[in-house]
Motif scaffolding. Structure first.
Motif, PDB file in Angstrom:
ATOM      1  N   GLN A  30      21.188   7.898  13.164  1.00 48.42           N
ATOM      2  CA  GLN A  30      20.965   7.707  14.576  1.00 48.42           C
ATOM      3  C   GLN A  30      22.366   7.512  15.147  1.00 48.42           C
ATOM      4  OE1 GLN A  30      17.788   8.334  16.201  1.00 48.42           O
ATOM      5  NE2 GLN A  30      19.649   8.359  17.723  1.00 48.42           N
ATOM      6  N   ALA A  33      24.131  10.489  16.016  1.00 47.84           N
ATOM      7  CA  ALA A  33      23.171  11.407  16.939  1.00 47.84           C
ATOM      8  C   ALA A  33      23.886  11.645  18.289  1.00 47.84           C
ATOM      9  CB  ALA A  33      21.890  11.171  17.238  1.00 47.84           C
ATOM     10  N   LYS A  34      23.969  12.718  18.795  1.00 55.41           N
ATOM     11  CA  LYS A  34      24.423  12.986  20.198  1.00 55.41           C
ATOM     12  C   LYS A  34      23.737  11.919  21.294  1.00 55.41           C
ATOM     13  CE  LYS A  34      24.576  17.547  19.029  1.00 55.41           C
ATOM     14  NZ  LYS A  34      23.639  19.029  19.124  1.00 55.41           N
ATOM     15  N   GLU A  35      24.302  11.694  22.472  1.00 55.83           N
ATOM     16  CA  GLU A  35      23.657  10.762  23.326  1.00 55.83           C
ATOM     17  C   GLU A  35      22.199  11.226  23.730  1.00 55.83           C
ATOM     18  OE1 GLU A  35      24.910   9.040  27.736  1.00 55.83           O
ATOM     19  OE2 GLU A  35      26.206   9.547  26.488  1.00 55.83           O
ATOM     20  N   GLN A  37      19.822  11.837  21.661  1.00 56.48           N
ATOM     21  CA  GLN A  37      19.096  12.548  20.967  1.00 56.48           C
ATOM     22  C   GLN A  37      18.518  11.619  19.909  1.00 56.48           C
ATOM     23  OE1 GLN A  37      21.595  14.802  17.891  1.00 56.48           O
ATOM     24  NE2 GLN A  37      20.254  16.237  18.444  1.00 56.48           N
ATOM     25  N   SER A  65      22.465  15.882   9.209  1.00 56.13           N
ATOM     26  CA  SER A  65      23.713  16.015   9.854  1.00 56.13           C
ATOM     27  C   SER A  65      23.573  17.697  10.389  1.00 56.13           C
ATOM     28  CB  SER A  65      25.010  15.973   8.905  1.00 56.13           C
ATOM     29  OG  SER A  65      24.876  16.560   8.092  1.00 56.13           O
ATOM     30  N   ILE A  68      21.376  17.270  13.620  1.00 55.41           N
ATOM     31  CA  ILE A  68      21.858  16.728  14.572  1.00 55.41           C
ATOM     32  C   ILE A  68      23.130  17.749  15.447  1.00 55.41           C
ATOM     33  CG2 ILE A  68      23.683  14.927  15.152  1.00 55.41           C
ATOM     34  CD1 ILE A  68      22.223  12.997  13.186  1.00 55.41           C
ATOM     35  N   LYS A  69      23.696  18.313  14.325  1.00 54.04           N
ATOM     36  CA  LYS A  69      24.697  19.317  14.904  1.00 54.04           C
ATOM     37  C   LYS A  69      24.162  20.500  15.675  1.00 54.04           C
ATOM     38  CE  LYS A  69      27.690  20.293  11.490  1.00 54.04           C
ATOM     39  NZ  LYS A  69      28.488  20.939  10.663  1.00 54.04           N
ATOM     40  N   SER A  71      20.730  20.991  16.886  1.00 57.85           N
ATOM     41  CA  SER A  71      19.520  20.636  17.762  1.00 57.85           C
ATOM     42  C   SER A  71      20.426  20.286  19.048  1.00 57.85           C
ATOM     43  CB  SER A  71      18.677  19.440  17.227  1.00 57.85           C
ATOM     44  OG  SER A  71      18.135  19.963  16.081  1.00 57.85           O
ATOM     45  N   PRO A  72      19.429  20.674  20.258  1.00 58.63           N
ATOM     46  CA  PRO A  72      20.133  20.170  21.715  1.00 58.63           C
ATOM     47  C   PRO A  72      19.693  18.785  21.710  1.00 58.63           C
ATOM     48  CG  PRO A  72      17.995  21.759  21.865  1.00 58.63           C
ATOM     49  CD  PRO A  72      18.308  21.636  20.300  1.00 58.63           C
ATOM     50  N   PRO A  73      20.628  18.060  22.406  1.00 53.18           N
ATOM     51  CA  PRO A  73      20.451  16.610  22.567  1.00 53.18           C
ATOM     52  C   PRO A  73      18.994  16.131  23.126  1.00 53.18           C
ATOM     53  CG  PRO A  73      22.258  17.364  23.640  1.00 53.18           C
ATOM     54  CD  PRO A  73      21.619  18.563  23.162  1.00 53.18           C
ATOM     55  N   GLU A  74      18.275  17.042  24.000  1.00 56.26           N
ATOM     56  CA  GLU A  74      17.170  16.466  24.878  1.00 56.26           C
ATOM     57  C   GLU A  74      15.735  16.981  23.670  1.00 56.26           C
ATOM     58  OE1 GLU A  74      17.845  20.747  25.326  1.00 56.26           O
ATOM     59  OE2 GLU A  74      18.939  19.226  25.825  1.00 56.26           O
TER      60      GLU A  74
END
Length: 81
Positions: A30, A33-35, A37, A65, A68-69, A71-74
């Motif tokens: 986590q 993860a992107k902000e 996400q 990983s 996370i890379k 997938s869209p953040p939303e």
């Protein structure tokens, strides 16, 4: 699996509580993860399996990983056991 089948690697199987192990990895991932996400875990409270803990960690780390890379953040990343 190919390395195991060929005998080049041996698994050190031990009984472990899988939900707890996955939750540890999810907590670590986590942070990467992107902000915004989220990684969500849907698992039974207690599930004991026989596995090689290090191999499990490596596989889950790789899968998460990639999720996370790519997938869209939303969109949440969902893990279900």
């Amino acid at each position: 699996l190919g390395k195991l089948e060929e005998g080049r690697v041996s698994a050190k199987l031990e009984a472990m509580e899988i939900t707890e192990a996955i939750q540890e990895i999810v907590s670590e991932m986590q942070l990467l993860a992107k902000e915004g996400q989220q990684i969500k875990l849907d698992a039974p409270e207690k599930l004991i399996i026989n596995c090689d803990k290090q191999v499990l960690r490596n596989v889950l780390y790789n899968i998460l990983s990639n999720a996370i890379k790519f997938s869209p953040p939303e969109k949440p990343i969902e893990i279900s056991i």
